[in-house]
Design a protein around this motif. Sequence first.
Motif, mmCIF file in Angstrom:
data_model
loop_
_atom_site.group_PDB
_atom_site.id
_atom_site.type_symbol
_atom_site.label_atom_id
_atom_site.label_comp_id
_atom_site.label_asym_id
_atom_site.label_seq_id
_atom_site.Cartn_x
_atom_site.Cartn_y
_atom_site.Cartn_z
ATOM 1 N N GLU A 171 -23.665 13.827 -12.781
ATOM 2 C CA GLU A 171 -23.881 14.588 -12.500
ATOM 3 C C GLU A 171 -23.105 13.756 -11.317
ATOM 4 O OE1 GLU A 171 -27.660 16.098 -11.495
ATOM 5 O OE2 GLU A 171 -27.757 17.297 -13.580
ATOM 6 N N PHE A 172 -22.736 13.170 -11.183
ATOM 7 C CA PHE A 172 -22.404 12.137 -9.343
ATOM 8 C C PHE A 172 -20.966 11.616 -9.384
ATOM 9 C CE2 PHE A 172 -27.557 11.717 -10.329
ATOM 10 C CZ PHE A 172 -27.967 11.127 -8.796
ATOM 11 N N MET A 173 -21.154 12.036 -8.156
ATOM 12 C CA MET A 173 -19.826 12.032 -8.145
ATOM 13 C C MET A 173 -20.335 10.336 -7.014
ATOM 14 S SD MET A 173 -17.593 14.099 -8.572
ATOM 15 C CE MET A 173 -15.895 13.650 -7.342
ATOM 16 N N HIS B 122 -25.741 20.015 -9.623
ATOM 17 C CA HIS B 122 -26.562 20.494 -11.010
ATOM 18 C C HIS B 122 -26.476 21.631 -11.518
ATOM 19 C CE1 HIS B 122 -30.176 19.693 -13.423
ATOM 20 N NE2 HIS B 122 -30.853 20.516 -12.234
ATOM 21 N N ILE B 123 -26.307 21.962 -12.629
ATOM 22 C CA ILE B 123 -25.912 23.394 -12.405
ATOM 23 C C ILE B 123 -26.960 24.006 -13.563
ATOM 24 C CG2 ILE B 123 -24.898 24.634 -14.903
ATOM 25 C CD1 ILE B 123 -22.005 22.462 -14.342
ATOM 26 N N TYR B 124 -27.593 25.109 -12.389
ATOM 27 C CA TYR B 124 -28.820 26.294 -13.243
ATOM 28 C C TYR B 124 -28.602 27.410 -13.689
ATOM 29 C CZ TYR B 124 -31.743 23.260 -9.724
ATOM 30 O OH TYR B 124 -32.208 22.435 -9.411
ATOM 31 N N GLY B 125 -27.013 26.950 -13.766
ATOM 32 C CA GLY B 125 -26.081 28.858 -14.716
ATOM 33 C C GLY B 125 -25.263 28.484 -14.772
ATOM 34 N N ALA C 132 -17.558 22.127 -9.859
ATOM 35 C CA ALA C 132 -17.691 22.958 -10.426
ATOM 36 C C ALA C 132 -16.817 23.760 -10.210
ATOM 37 C CB ALA C 132 -19.181 23.604 -8.837
ATOM 38 N N ALA C 133 -15.608 24.176 -9.519
ATOM 39 C CA ALA C 133 -14.340 25.219 -10.136
ATOM 40 C C ALA C 133 -14.129 24.366 -11.798
ATOM 41 C CB ALA C 133 -13.536 24.345 -9.579
ATOM 42 N N GLN C 134 -14.197 22.821 -11.908
ATOM 43 C CA GLN C 134 -13.811 23.327 -13.362
ATOM 44 C C GLN C 134 -14.939 23.839 -14.430
ATOM 45 O OE1 GLN C 134 -12.812 18.770 -12.759
ATOM 46 N NE2 GLN C 134 -10.718 19.152 -11.936
ATOM 47 N N LEU C 135 -15.953 23.899 -13.730
ATOM 48 C CA LEU C 135 -16.975 24.460 -15.143
ATOM 49 C C LEU C 135 -16.759 25.565 -15.091
ATOM 50 C CD1 LEU C 135 -19.091 20.893 -14.447
ATOM 51 C CD2 LEU C 135 -17.452 21.692 -16.597
ATOM 52 N N HIS C 136 -16.082 26.290 -14.236
ATOM 53 C CA HIS C 136 -15.713 27.849 -13.911
ATOM 54 C C HIS C 136 -17.279 28.487 -13.110
ATOM 55 C CE1 HIS C 136 -12.188 28.608 -15.839
ATOM 56 N NE2 HIS C 136 -12.801 27.214 -16.465
ATOM 57 N N VAL C 137 -17.989 27.609 -12.128
ATOM 58 C CA VAL C 137 -19.099 27.439 -11.446
ATOM 59 C C VAL C 137 -18.731 28.217 -10.446
ATOM 60 C CG1 VAL C 137 -21.443 26.705 -10.696
ATOM 61 C CG2 VAL C 137 -20.432 25.706 -12.761
ATOM 62 N N ALA C 138 -19.407 29.445 -9.896
ATOM 63 C CA ALA C 138 -18.398 30.118 -9.209
ATOM 64 C C ALA C 138 -19.248 29.892 -7.920
ATOM 65 C CB ALA C 138 -18.896 31.667 -9.358
ATOM 66 N N LEU D 103 -32.450 32.139 -4.023
ATOM 67 C CA LEU D 103 -31.470 30.970 -4.886
ATOM 68 C C LEU D 103 -32.971 31.712 -6.146
ATOM 69 C CD1 LEU D 103 -31.710 28.429 -2.430
ATOM 70 C CD2 LEU D 103 -29.726 29.564 -3.303
ATOM 71 N N PRO D 104 -32.207 30.978 -6.916
ATOM 72 C CA PRO D 104 -32.816 31.358 -8.396
ATOM 73 C C PRO D 104 -33.778 30.906 -8.564
ATOM 74 C CG PRO D 104 -30.617 29.726 -8.623
ATOM 75 C CD PRO D 104 -30.469 30.557 -7.098
ATOM 76 N N HIS D 105 -34.551 31.523 -9.199
ATOM 77 C CA HIS D 105 -36.697 30.443 -9.357
ATOM 78 C C HIS D 105 -36.124 29.149 -10.450
ATOM 79 C CE1 HIS D 105 -37.980 34.611 -8.163
ATOM 80 N NE2 HIS D 105 -37.506 34.092 -7.443
ATOM 81 N N LYS D 106 -35.186 28.662 -10.724
ATOM 82 C CA LYS D 106 -35.342 27.792 -11.764
ATOM 83 C C LYS D 106 -35.095 26.719 -10.666
ATOM 84 C CE LYS D 106 -31.893 30.028 -14.980
ATOM 85 N NZ LYS D 106 -30.651 29.711 -15.288
ATOM 86 N N ILE D 107 -34.415 27.425 -9.477
ATOM 87 C CA ILE D 107 -34.613 25.619 -9.023
ATOM 88 C C ILE D 107 -35.551 24.968 -8.211
ATOM 89 C CG2 ILE D 107 -32.614 26.845 -7.856
ATOM 90 C CD1 ILE D 107 -34.025 26.753 -5.177
ATOM 91 N N TRP D 108 -37.146 26.300 -8.409
ATOM 92 C CA TRP D 108 -38.106 25.372 -7.845
ATOM 93 C C TRP D 108 -38.690 24.482 -9.039
ATOM 94 C CZ3 TRP D 108 -37.309 25.923 -3.086
ATOM 95 C CH2 TRP D 108 -36.705 27.622 -2.185
ATOM 96 N N THR D 109 -38.044 24.696 -9.969
ATOM 97 C CA THR D 109 -38.954 23.963 -11.127
ATOM 98 C C THR D 109 -38.836 22.394 -10.633
ATOM 99 O OG1 THR D 109 -37.055 23.591 -12.826
ATOM 100 C CG2 THR D 109 -38.547 25.213 -12.618
ATOM 101 N N VAL D 110 -37.868 22.107 -9.781
ATOM 102 C CA VAL D 110 -36.930 21.455 -9.400
ATOM 103 C C VAL D 110 -38.600 20.076 -8.212
ATOM 104 C CG1 VAL D 110 -35.844 18.946 -8.402
ATOM 105 C CG2 VAL D 110 -35.304 20.462 -10.748
#
Length: 172
Positions: A45-47, A62-65, A97-103, A128-135
């Motif tokens: 995930e790191f640059m 970090h991709i969530y969906g 993100a764009a290369q992975l087609h994340v909009a 924001l998606p609820h999933k982020i709160w897991t972090v």
Amino acid sequence: MTHRILVRAAETGDVDAIHALLTPYAKKDVILTRDKDDVYQHLQEFMVAEYDGVLIGTAALHIYGSNIAEIRSLVVSPDYQGKRIGHLLVEGCEKMAAQLHVAQVFALTYVDYFFISMGYAVVPKESLPHKIWTVCVHCKKFGDCDEIAVQKRLSDAPIEPMQMIPILDITD
Ligand SMILES: CC(C)(COP(=O)(O)OP(=O)(O)OC[C@H]1O[C@@H](n2cnc3c(N)ncnc32)[C@H](O)[C@@H]1OP(=O)(O)O)[C@@H](O)C(=O)NCCC(=O)NCCS
């Protein structure tokens, strides 16, 4: 003399330097604390930004969906701040993100002005998606978060191809 700043994908040999960049800001609660194991486990995930062979900045995507990812662990070494390196790192994450087609990409931040200068808009955290709160549950400020949520829809510009992968031709 002109020095070139290189922004590239992180490698295992970068982990100590990434950790050293993140730790002072994690201690100030500006970013989430990450130990070296965590960095290794999310290394793809790191640059990193490199200047004359020295790592002076880092950021992670970090991709969530299927349509949303977070830019996090964004730090530029204090000696090099204000030289557009943060912009380069965020652009690197957006490209990934764009290369992975994340909009869409978002960040939770105290430097909203920095992200706004890159085309991000402030959005309600609740959007924001609820999933982020897991972090976020690992953050000391969970339940009392004063960070600002910023989000950007990536353009519909053509996506640059991923790095070339060797192709195996098979004949029957
Ligand atoms: C935020 C950060 C990554 C920006 O990287 P950078 O290389 O310094 O920023 P850039 O040179 O690309 O961009 C500079 C712009 O960002 C904004 N900015 C960034 N840091 C700023 C600061 N400390 N004070 C004021 N403006 C700041 C300004 O709008 C500036 O625009 P300008 O050049 O037109 O004045 C860097 O300052 C940093 O590491 N800060 C500490 C950690 C942090 O807050 N990380 C963000 C976590 S989401």
